[in-house]
Design a protein around this motif. Sequence first.
Motif, PDB file in Angstrom:
ATOM      1  N   THR A  29       0.873  -1.290  -0.487  1.00 55.22           N
ATOM      2  CA  THR A  29       0.416  -0.088  -0.098  1.00 55.22           C
ATOM      3  C   THR A  29       0.939   1.271  -0.542  1.00 55.22           C
ATOM      4  OG1 THR A  29      -1.776  -1.257   1.604  1.00 55.22           O
ATOM      5  CG2 THR A  29      -1.506   1.566   1.314  1.00 55.22           C
ATOM      6  N   LEU A  30       0.707   2.569  -0.852  1.00 60.68           N
ATOM      7  CA  LEU A  30       1.565   3.261  -1.128  1.00 60.68           C
ATOM      8  C   LEU A  30       0.771   4.603  -0.993  1.00 60.68           C
ATOM      9  CD1 LEU A  30       3.492   2.706  -4.480  1.00 60.68           C
ATOM     10  CD2 LEU A  30       4.027   1.991  -2.466  1.00 60.68           C
ATOM     11  N   VAL A  31      -0.337   4.557  -0.439  1.00 55.34           N
ATOM     12  CA  VAL A  31      -1.469   5.849   0.184  1.00 55.34           C
ATOM     13  C   VAL A  31      -0.985   5.732   1.362  1.00 55.34           C
ATOM     14  CG1 VAL A  31      -3.831   6.221   0.117  1.00 55.34           C
ATOM     15  CG2 VAL A  31      -3.025   5.010  -2.026  1.00 55.34           C
ATOM     16  N   LEU A  32      -0.445   5.954   2.127  1.00 58.29           N
ATOM     17  CA  LEU A  32       0.081   6.448   3.587  1.00 58.29           C
ATOM     18  C   LEU A  32      -1.062   5.983   4.284  1.00 58.29           C
ATOM     19  CD1 LEU A  32       2.800   6.749   5.141  1.00 58.29           C
ATOM     20  CD2 LEU A  32       1.611   9.322   6.174  1.00 58.29           C
ATOM     21  N   ALA A  33      -1.174   4.849   5.303  1.00 53.95           N
ATOM     22  CA  ALA A  33      -2.085   4.755   6.383  1.00 53.95           C
ATOM     23  C   ALA A  33      -3.169   4.460   5.764  1.00 53.95           C
ATOM     24  CB  ALA A  33      -2.526   5.627   7.433  1.00 53.95           C
ATOM     25  N   ALA A  34      -3.973   3.668   4.509  1.00 54.64           N
ATOM     26  CA  ALA A  34      -4.683   3.319   3.963  1.00 54.64           C
ATOM     27  C   ALA A  34      -5.136   1.542   4.457  1.00 54.64           C
ATOM     28  CB  ALA A  34      -5.156   3.629   2.373  1.00 54.64           C
ATOM     29  N   GLN A  35      -3.863   1.069   4.836  1.00 52.59           N
ATOM     30  CA  GLN A  35      -4.511  -0.307   5.438  1.00 52.59           C
ATOM     31  C   GLN A  35      -4.320  -0.066   6.361  1.00 52.59           C
ATOM     32  OE1 GLN A  35      -1.491   1.341   4.724  1.00 52.59           O
ATOM     33  NE2 GLN A  35      -0.248   0.865   6.949  1.00 52.59           N
ATOM     34  N   SER A  36      -4.842   0.213   7.158  1.00 59.01           N
ATOM     35  CA  SER A  36      -5.134   0.275   8.042  1.00 59.01           C
ATOM     36  C   SER A  36      -6.780   0.352   8.209  1.00 59.01           C
ATOM     37  CB  SER A  36      -4.790   1.630   9.895  1.00 59.01           C
ATOM     38  OG  SER A  36      -5.057   2.696   9.302  1.00 59.01           O
ATOM     39  N   LEU A  37      -7.201   0.391   7.935  1.00 59.67           N
ATOM     40  CA  LEU A  37      -8.558   0.822   7.028  1.00 59.67           C
ATOM     41  C   LEU A  37      -8.723  -0.748   7.090  1.00 59.67           C
ATOM     42  CD1 LEU A  37      -9.205   4.154   6.076  1.00 59.67           C
ATOM     43  CD2 LEU A  37     -10.346   3.345   8.056  1.00 59.67           C
ATOM     44  N   HIS A  38      -8.631  -1.194   5.358  1.00 56.39           N
ATOM     45  CA  HIS A  38      -8.329  -2.337   4.839  1.00 56.39           C
ATOM     46  C   HIS A  38      -8.259  -3.646   5.760  1.00 56.39           C
ATOM     47  CE1 HIS A  38      -6.882  -0.299   2.110  1.00 56.39           C
ATOM     48  NE2 HIS A  38      -7.100   0.434   1.717  1.00 56.39           N
ATOM     49  N   ALA A  39      -7.046  -3.474   6.561  1.00 53.76           N
ATOM     50  CA  ALA A  39      -6.386  -4.470   7.298  1.00 53.76           C
ATOM     51  C   ALA A  39      -8.608  -4.720   8.613  1.00 53.76           C
ATOM     52  CB  ALA A  39      -6.262  -4.142   8.783  1.00 53.76           C
ATOM     53  N   VAL A  40      -8.507  -3.561   9.837  1.00 56.37           N
ATOM     54  CA  VAL A  40     -10.052  -3.440  10.643  1.00 56.37           C
ATOM     55  C   VAL A  40     -11.233  -3.770   9.666  1.00 56.37           C
ATOM     56  CG1 VAL A  40     -11.499  -2.563  11.346  1.00 56.37           C
ATOM     57  CG2 VAL A  40      -9.274  -1.845  11.676  1.00 56.37           C
ATOM     58  N   GLY A  41     -11.798  -3.614   7.896  1.00 54.51           N
ATOM     59  CA  GLY A  41     -12.057  -4.078   7.095  1.00 54.51           C
ATOM     60  C   GLY A  41     -12.577  -5.147   7.166  1.00 54.51           C
ATOM     61  N   TYR A  42     -11.855  -5.558   7.040  1.00 57.32           N
ATOM     62  CA  TYR A  42     -11.439  -7.730   7.555  1.00 57.32           C
ATOM     63  C   TYR A  42     -11.391  -8.184   8.268  1.00 57.32           C
ATOM     64  CZ  TYR A  42      -8.962 -11.447   5.152  1.00 57.32           C
ATOM     65  OH  TYR A  42      -9.025 -13.621   5.068  1.00 57.32           O
ATOM     66  N   ALA A  43     -11.069  -7.504  10.031  1.00 52.58           N
ATOM     67  CA  ALA A  43     -11.282  -7.964  10.674  1.00 52.58           C
ATOM     68  C   ALA A  43     -12.715  -8.122  11.310  1.00 52.58           C
ATOM     69  CB  ALA A  43     -10.653  -6.998  11.598  1.00 52.58           C
ATOM     70  N   MET A  44     -13.390  -6.948  10.348  1.00 55.83           N
ATOM     71  CA  MET A  44     -14.700  -7.536  10.617  1.00 55.83           C
ATOM     72  C   MET A  44     -15.129  -8.490   9.674  1.00 55.83           C
ATOM     73  SD  MET A  44     -15.630  -3.794  11.018  1.00 55.83           S
ATOM     74  CE  MET A  44     -17.662  -3.187  11.068  1.00 55.83           C
ATOM     75  N   GLY A  45     -14.898  -8.987   8.983  1.00 57.26           N
ATOM     76  CA  GLY A  45     -15.485  -9.881   8.187  1.00 57.26           C
ATOM     77  C   GLY A  45     -15.268 -10.963   8.486  1.00 57.26           C
ATOM     78  N   ILE A  46     -14.166 -10.887   9.553  1.00 60.30           N
ATOM     79  CA  ILE A  46     -13.572 -12.349  10.191  1.00 60.30           C
ATOM     80  C   ILE A  46     -14.303 -12.688  11.393  1.00 60.30           C
ATOM     81  CG2 ILE A  46     -11.505 -13.641  11.476  1.00 60.30           C
ATOM     82  CD1 ILE A  46     -10.004 -12.115  10.405  1.00 60.30           C
ATOM     83  N   GLN A  47     -15.182 -11.683  11.991  1.00 61.40           N
ATOM     84  CA  GLN A  47     -16.161 -11.432  13.196  1.00 61.40           C
ATOM     85  C   GLN A  47     -17.516 -12.086  12.249  1.00 61.40           C
ATOM     86  OE1 GLN A  47     -15.554  -7.843  14.227  1.00 61.40           O
ATOM     87  NE2 GLN A  47     -15.471  -8.825  15.991  1.00 61.40           N
ATOM     88  N   ARG A  48     -17.960 -11.556  11.380  1.00 64.39           N
ATOM     89  CA  ARG A  48     -19.177 -12.489  10.501  1.00 64.39           C
ATOM     90  C   ARG A  48     -18.863 -13.629  10.448  1.00 64.39           C
ATOM     91  NH1 ARG A  48     -18.724  -7.359  12.032  1.00 64.39           N
ATOM     92  NH2 ARG A  48     -20.191  -6.093  11.855  1.00 64.39           N
ATOM     93  N   ASP A  49     -17.844 -13.736  10.034  1.00 58.84           N
ATOM     94  CA  ASP A  49     -17.736 -15.511   9.313  1.00 58.84           C
ATOM     95  C   ASP A  49     -17.002 -16.373   9.931  1.00 58.84           C
ATOM     96  OD1 ASP A  49     -18.293 -14.306   6.908  1.00 58.84           O
ATOM     97  OD2 ASP A  49     -16.204 -13.963   5.915  1.00 58.84           O
ATOM     98  N   GLN A  50     -16.867 -15.801  11.390  1.00 60.41           N
ATOM     99  CA  GLN A  50     -16.033 -16.522  12.673  1.00 60.41           C
ATOM    100  C   GLN A  50     -15.436 -17.774  12.138  1.00 60.41           C
ATOM    101  OE1 GLN A  50     -20.434 -18.858  13.740  1.00 60.41           O
ATOM    102  NE2 GLN A  50     -20.969 -17.013  14.613  1.00 60.41           N
ATOM    103  N   GLU A  51     -14.265 -16.674  11.586  1.00 64.03           N
ATOM    104  CA  GLU A  51     -13.144 -17.526  11.341  1.00 64.03           C
ATOM    105  C   GLU A  51     -12.024 -17.152  12.462  1.00 64.03           C
ATOM    106  OE1 GLU A  51     -11.639 -15.947   7.529  1.00 64.03           O
ATOM    107  OE2 GLU A  51     -13.115 -16.616   6.640  1.00 64.03           O
ATOM    108  N   ASP A  52     -11.604 -18.538  12.420  1.00 63.40           N
ATOM    109  CA  ASP A  52      -9.870 -18.453  13.656  1.00 63.40           C
ATOM    110  C   ASP A  52      -8.972 -17.811  13.448  1.00 63.40           C
ATOM    111  OD1 ASP A  52      -8.475 -19.092  15.594  1.00 63.40           O
ATOM    112  OD2 ASP A  52      -7.865 -20.855  15.207  1.00 63.40           O
ATOM    113  N   ALA A  53      -8.709 -16.495  12.883  1.00 62.89           N
ATOM    114  CA  ALA A  53      -8.138 -15.977  11.998  1.00 62.89           C
ATOM    115  C   ALA A  53      -7.599 -14.204  12.904  1.00 62.89           C
ATOM    116  CB  ALA A  53      -7.919 -15.822  10.705  1.00 62.89           C
ATOM    117  N   VAL A  54      -6.832 -13.369  12.183  1.00 64.34           N
ATOM    118  CA  VAL A  54      -6.571 -13.014  12.484  1.00 64.34           C
ATOM    119  C   VAL A  54      -6.027 -11.733  11.841  1.00 64.34           C
ATOM    120  CG1 VAL A  54      -4.764 -10.607  14.319  1.00 64.34           C
ATOM    121  CG2 VAL A  54      -5.723 -12.853  15.124  1.00 64.34           C
TER     122      VAL A  54
END
Length: 390
Positions: A154-179
């Motif tokens: 990610t070359l856009v400064l700090a954008a990946q932090s939002l992507h990571a949280v969005g992905y983590a919220m998806g992990i919660q909804r899919d009930q996956e054993d991941a971080v």
Amino acid sequence: MGAEHLPASEFEIEELEQALAVSDPADAPDLVQLLDANGVLRSDPQFSPYVEHLDAEALRDLYRDMFLIRRFDQEATALQRQGQLALWPPLLGQEAAQIGSGHALQPQDYVFPTYREHGVALARGLELSSLLRMFRGVTNGGWDPREKNFHIYTLVLAAQSLHAVGYAMGIQRDQEDAVSVAYFGDGASSEGDVHESMVFAASNQSPVVFFCQNNHWAISVPTEVQSRIPLSNRASGYGFPGIRVDGNDVVAVHAVMRWALEHARSGKGPVLIEAFTYRMSAHTTADDPTKYRLSSEEAAWKEKDPLSRLEQHLRSSGGAGDEFFEALAADGDAMAAAVRADVLAMEAPDIEASFNSVYADPHPLVAEELAWHQKYEAGFADTEQAGEDI
């Protein structure tokens, strides 16, 4: 002469020296350290249990990856200086922060890097040559992020932090054993994206680890200007744990990262890790750090080199000797030669295809720019033909 080229005033030098005086990891508040600068292993009641599995072979593996990624970084820098890469962001000095944390990840965990996480990429099993494809200009990415759960840089400064949280919220909804893990620097910590991502992560108790590599310089701005408190302290304002670890201590980083992943994976919510380290080289190959920092600061941090301290420990404990280090040096040279060969063999993409992929549908401005470029290239062909006719 621009202001950026003027010599530092006595006042500025004094300010930098004062900042350096409080930038020693040993003096940092609440710093987790298990392997000191002399290679002596310490015990910590909270974090030592997370590295009990690190026997001599595992420590050699950590050292091997730190050594190889440093050798790779040297080769990539040389390739850029020789005109084979458009740009390169070095990681010199940050090997322990990246290898220590990368080795703690499980296969199902998903990493959102910035553009400097070459060591994490190695730990995830990526082919190192693929990291250079974007900097060579032959692709917009370089690898399939789904293969190793390692996202495109990610070359856009700090954008990946939002992507990571969005992905983590998806992990919660899919009930996956991941971080989900977001890597970013101290400079990016001042961006609104990081604040917003931490708000959402805390509100949802999302399984995400924010891994901040505080390398002391956001290009030319020191950390002291960006934050009056340790960056790890910011986590308490959002309601989740923040930990400051000696980022040049690969053992401590590994322990803290394992703890944070366990915390997030068990449903307890996010964690912020501040790896207190130092960028020994330039921000990128377009940067000149001599314009904004003192050589005495670099010399002080060189004594805390992450590879040197683990080498001292391996030698003193009998975990490795000359034969290991000599063989590793040869392996590093062979790897660097293979990477160089791969880069030189990379073919440039068709220029028309590159223009046509900017937008999903045809765009008149892009078509105009393509026509101009084609006319420009045709001019060289006319010159070559004229030379042959003489």
